[in-house]
Motif scaffolding. Structure first.
Motif, mmCIF file in Angstrom:
data_model
loop_
_atom_site.group_PDB
_atom_site.id
_atom_site.type_symbol
_atom_site.label_atom_id
_atom_site.label_comp_id
_atom_site.label_asym_id
_atom_site.label_seq_id
_atom_site.Cartn_x
_atom_site.Cartn_y
_atom_site.Cartn_z
ATOM 1 N N ASP A 1 1.863 -4.469 10.196
ATOM 2 C CA ASP A 1 0.582 -4.729 9.553
ATOM 3 C C ASP A 1 0.082 -3.493 8.820
ATOM 4 O OD1 ASP A 1 0.643 -7.233 10.762
ATOM 5 O OD2 ASP A 1 -0.483 -6.535 12.513
ATOM 6 N N TYR A 2 -0.913 -3.703 7.968
ATOM 7 C CA TYR A 2 -1.638 -2.590 7.351
ATOM 8 C C TYR A 2 -3.082 -2.616 7.855
ATOM 9 C CZ TYR A 2 -2.675 -6.417 4.027
ATOM 10 O OH TYR A 2 -3.018 -7.617 3.461
ATOM 11 N N LEU A 3 -3.682 -1.421 7.933
ATOM 12 C CA LEU A 3 -5.021 -1.294 8.490
ATOM 13 C C LEU A 3 -6.109 -1.247 7.435
ATOM 14 C CD1 LEU A 3 -4.438 1.287 11.373
ATOM 15 C CD2 LEU A 3 -5.223 -1.067 11.620
ATOM 16 N N LEU A 4 -5.723 -0.982 6.191
ATOM 17 C CA LEU A 4 -6.738 -0.739 5.173
ATOM 18 C C LEU A 4 -6.156 -0.986 3.796
ATOM 19 C CD1 LEU A 4 -9.575 0.523 4.431
ATOM 20 C CD2 LEU A 4 -8.382 2.728 4.304
ATOM 21 N N LEU A 5 -6.969 -1.566 2.907
ATOM 22 C CA LEU A 5 -6.638 -1.650 1.490
ATOM 23 C C LEU A 5 -7.741 -0.956 0.712
ATOM 24 C CD1 LEU A 5 -5.372 -5.343 1.102
ATOM 25 C CD2 LEU A 5 -4.021 -3.266 1.400
ATOM 26 N N PHE A 6 -7.391 0.184 0.103
ATOM 27 C CA PHE A 6 -8.364 0.957 -0.661
ATOM 28 C C PHE A 6 -7.607 1.850 -1.634
ATOM 29 C CE2 PHE A 6 -11.040 4.729 -1.323
ATOM 30 C CZ PHE A 6 -12.170 4.116 -1.844
ATOM 31 N N HIS A 7 -7.285 1.316 -2.785
ATOM 32 C CA HIS A 7 -6.549 2.082 -3.814
ATOM 33 C C HIS A 7 -5.232 2.640 -3.277
ATOM 34 C CE1 HIS A 7 -10.083 1.740 -6.316
ATOM 35 N NE2 HIS A 7 -10.817 2.334 -5.410
ATOM 36 N N ASN A 8 -4.629 1.950 -2.315
ATOM 37 C CA ASN A 8 -3.406 2.448 -1.677
ATOM 38 C C ASN A 8 -2.262 1.447 -1.798
ATOM 39 O OD1 ASN A 8 -4.819 0.672 0.042
ATOM 40 N ND2 ASN A 8 -3.907 1.526 1.878
ATOM 41 N N VAL A 9 -2.251 0.677 -2.889
ATOM 42 C CA VAL A 9 -1.258 -0.375 -3.099
ATOM 43 C C VAL A 9 -0.498 -0.103 -4.391
ATOM 44 C CG1 VAL A 9 -0.912 -2.869 -3.284
ATOM 45 C CG2 VAL A 9 -2.841 -1.985 -1.971
ATOM 46 N N GLY A 10 0.825 -0.301 -4.382
ATOM 47 C CA GLY A 10 1.616 -0.076 -5.584
ATOM 48 C C GLY A 10 2.977 -0.753 -5.497
ATOM 49 N N PHE A 11 3.784 -0.583 -6.562
ATOM 50 C CA PHE A 11 5.123 -1.148 -6.646
ATOM 51 C C PHE A 11 6.174 -0.040 -6.586
ATOM 52 C CE2 PHE A 11 3.256 -4.837 -9.106
ATOM 53 C CZ PHE A 11 3.694 -5.829 -8.253
ATOM 54 N N ASN A 12 7.391 -0.406 -6.166
ATOM 55 C CA ASN A 12 8.538 0.443 -6.462
ATOM 56 C C ASN A 12 9.321 -0.189 -7.608
ATOM 57 O OD1 ASN A 12 10.142 -1.634 -5.384
ATOM 58 N ND2 ASN A 12 10.534 -0.569 -3.455
ATOM 59 N N GLU A 13 10.441 0.429 -7.990
ATOM 60 C CA GLU A 13 11.183 -0.034 -9.170
ATOM 61 C C GLU A 13 11.804 -1.422 -8.984
ATOM 62 O OE1 GLU A 13 12.999 3.589 -11.655
ATOM 63 O OE2 GLU A 13 13.761 3.489 -9.606
ATOM 64 N N LYS A 14 11.988 -1.839 -7.747
ATOM 65 C CA LYS A 14 12.561 -3.156 -7.480
ATOM 66 C C LYS A 14 11.503 -4.253 -7.451
ATOM 67 C CE LYS A 14 14.435 -1.848 -3.629
ATOM 68 N NZ LYS A 14 15.206 -1.886 -2.357
ATOM 69 N N GLY A 15 10.238 -3.860 -7.507
ATOM 70 C CA GLY A 15 9.167 -4.840 -7.439
ATOM 71 C C GLY A 15 8.647 -5.068 -6.038
ATOM 72 N N ASP A 16 9.153 -4.303 -5.059
ATOM 73 C CA ASP A 16 8.595 -4.385 -3.712
ATOM 74 C C ASP A 16 7.215 -3.735 -3.699
ATOM 75 O OD1 ASP A 16 10.971 -5.543 -2.816
ATOM 76 O OD2 ASP A 16 11.856 -3.581 -2.331
ATOM 77 N N ILE A 17 6.380 -4.174 -2.784
ATOM 78 C CA ILE A 17 5.003 -3.691 -2.710
ATOM 79 C C ILE A 17 4.908 -2.594 -1.655
ATOM 80 C CG2 ILE A 17 2.641 -4.347 -2.110
ATOM 81 C CD1 ILE A 17 3.336 -7.150 -3.237
ATOM 82 N N ILE A 18 4.293 -1.470 -2.035
ATOM 83 C CA ILE A 18 4.097 -0.329 -1.139
ATOM 84 C C ILE A 18 2.617 -0.245 -0.788
ATOM 85 C CG2 ILE A 18 4.402 2.155 -0.852
ATOM 86 C CD1 ILE A 18 6.297 2.044 -3.310
ATOM 87 N N ILE A 19 2.333 -0.058 0.500
ATOM 88 C CA ILE A 19 0.956 0.146 0.944
ATOM 89 C C ILE A 19 0.896 1.470 1.700
ATOM 90 C CG2 ILE A 19 -0.930 -0.721 2.370
ATOM 91 C CD1 ILE A 19 -0.016 -3.523 1.790
ATOM 92 N N TYR A 36 3.926 5.019 4.864
ATOM 93 C CA TYR A 36 3.947 3.867 3.963
ATOM 94 C C TYR A 36 4.565 2.671 4.674
ATOM 95 C CZ TYR A 36 3.597 7.405 0.215
ATOM 96 O OH TYR A 36 3.216 8.438 -0.584
ATOM 97 N N LYS A 37 4.176 1.474 4.237
ATOM 98 C CA LYS A 37 4.862 0.249 4.621
ATOM 99 C C LYS A 37 5.181 -0.517 3.346
ATOM 100 C CE LYS A 37 2.897 -0.016 9.220
ATOM 101 N NZ LYS A 37 2.088 -0.757 10.224
ATOM 102 N N THR A 38 6.335 -1.170 3.334
ATOM 103 C CA THR A 38 6.733 -1.927 2.153
ATOM 104 C C THR A 38 6.892 -3.400 2.512
ATOM 105 O OG1 THR A 38 9.114 -1.557 2.504
ATOM 106 C CG2 THR A 38 7.925 0.075 1.177
ATOM 107 N N TYR A 39 6.591 -4.247 1.504
ATOM 108 C CA TYR A 39 6.640 -5.699 1.682
ATOM 109 C C TYR A 39 7.265 -6.326 0.441
ATOM 110 C CZ TYR A 39 3.032 -4.673 5.185
ATOM 111 O OH TYR A 39 2.326 -4.155 6.252
ATOM 112 N N GLY A 40 7.900 -7.478 0.632
ATOM 113 C CA GLY A 40 8.326 -8.268 -0.506
ATOM 114 C C GLY A 40 7.113 -8.920 -1.151
ATOM 115 N N GLN A 41 7.295 -9.450 -2.348
ATOM 116 C CA GLN A 41 6.173 -10.078 -3.033
ATOM 117 C C GLN A 41 5.707 -11.347 -2.332
ATOM 118 O OE1 GLN A 41 6.741 -10.480 -7.277
ATOM 119 N NE2 GLN A 41 7.467 -8.374 -7.503
ATOM 120 N N ASP A 42 6.523 -11.865 -1.423
ATOM 121 C CA ASP A 42 6.116 -13.022 -0.620
ATOM 122 C C ASP A 42 5.397 -12.608 0.656
ATOM 123 O OD1 ASP A 42 8.222 -11.870 0.730
ATOM 124 O OD2 ASP A 42 9.417 -13.701 0.870
ATOM 125 N N GLY A 43 5.206 -11.297 0.854
ATOM 126 C CA GLY A 43 4.516 -10.794 2.030
ATOM 127 C C GLY A 43 5.413 -10.444 3.191
#
Length: 364
Positions: free
Chosen positions: A87-105, A111-118
């Protein structure tokens, strides 16, 4: 512009926050032409990054990660808010992509990474001394994840500016090593000048192996090259209505008072780069006269008032030459969230349905 003693006196003895319309003197005719209106079942959306035809953002009210597809105007969300290992504890300007399109928080300690499906992918833990805030604006390039190390401490304290404050940190995901990227240090100010309310960096998405960064209170665009891992150049932008103002050291203000003082300060809010065009969104500072007038009407307005933000769009080439005049965006056009090659997207929040508006920028 310095704050007058009369105005500072008012600040100490008057106080209210944000809410009615303020008369707007727009010196420019709008160069924005409405192209499309999209109704969205979306409460609130703060843009974070983009990848291909997808915009990534988050909803701070319910901690949803939000993806908007520009091709078919569809919206998808996922929510992994919590205290578990995935899980992630907070969303505050701390979200982005890597070159593959995975989501970084970004988190406080990694950091934790997620697929676009969560779907949860990876957890990276860092031995990070700063513990007051998560790593902000993460983006992945190859094996590295780069993020902003938010300066720690009270910026209203002169000693804060004497310390070495490094912004960019890089994690090598292969060996979990962490290092600071030199050359992006916090701006040093004279101890007697004062401080800015909104300190920090604004970062573009990756464009042609480069990212573009600006201090929120400066009109200098800094270009970082990933191949050389160095700052490539600094571009001086001519932001027509940009007026950052310092708050004097040694003064104590309430949060409501600081919010009002913040309305008198221009701040960089977004950078977008497409095909050798640089788009910068910043806000228009309220004048001392406008804020003083609002103080006089404090009883009429109420204590929950806060002056609405007035957004400005700047467009220049990669040398910093303006392509069109800066456009003061009418408030009825909503809140700009993204700039494309020749258009902007803005969100207009309503009581039941939010609208995503697409405006063509004439002259491009």
């Amino acid at each position: 512009m310095k704050y007058s003693y009369v105005f500072l006196f008012l600040i100490f003895f008057s106080c209210f926050s944000k809410g009615i319309e303020v008369a707007e003197n727009n010196p420019l005719k709008s160069d924005l032409i409405l192209m499309d209106t999209i109704s969205l079942d979306l409460p609130y959306f703060i843009y974070a990054s983009h990848f291909d035809e997808k915009l990534l953002g988050y909803n701070p009210w319910n901690n949803d990660v939000v993806l908007f597809n520009l091709e078919n105007n569809s919206v998808s969300t996922f929510n992994k808010f919590g205290s578990g290992p995935e899980d992630y504890l907070l969303l505050f300007h701390n979200v982005g992509f890597n070159e593959k399109g995975d989501i970084i928080i970004g988190a406080v300690n990694g950091y934790k990474t997620y697929g676009q499906d969560g779907k949860f992918l990876t957890n990276y833990t860092l031995d990070r001394k700063s513990t007051f805030a998560p790593i902000l604006k993460p983006f992945g390039k190859g094996k590295d994840i780069i993020g902003i190390n938010l300066p720690q401490g009270r910026s209203s304290n002169p000693e804060f500016f004497q310390n070495r404050q490094e912004y960019l940190i890089k994690l090598n995901t292969d060996n979990q090593s962490l290092e600071s990227i030199p050359g992006f240090q916090f701006k040093k100010l004279n101890n007697h000048e004062g401080y800015y309310l909104n300190n920090g960096l604004v970062v573009s998405a990756i464009e042609k192996n480069r990212i573009y960064l600006m201090d929120k209170n400066e009109n200098k665009l800094r270009v970082f090259n990933f191949e050389s891992e160095k700052e490539e150049k600094t571009i001086q932008l001519n932001l027509k209505y940009f007026e950052p103002h310092l708050i004097p050291f040694g003064k104590e203000f309430t949060q409501q008072q600081l919010k009002l003082l913040g309305s008198m300060n221009s701040t960089i809010m977004g950078i977008f780069v497409h095909n050798n065009r640089i788009f910068v969104v910043y806000d228009l500072a309220y004048s001392e006269e406008e804020i003083s007038d609002l103080y006089k009407r404090a009883n009429e307005i109420g204590e929950n008032y806060s002056p609405p933000i007035k957004y400005v769009l700047h467009v220049s080439d990669v040398l910093g030459n303006p392509i069109i005049d800066d456009i003061i965006i009418p408030q009825e056009y909503g809140r700009p969230v993204f700039a494309g090659e020749d258009y902007i997207l803005s969100m207009k929040e309503g009581n039941e349905t939010n609208l995503l508006l697409k405006f063509k920028i004439s002259g491009l």
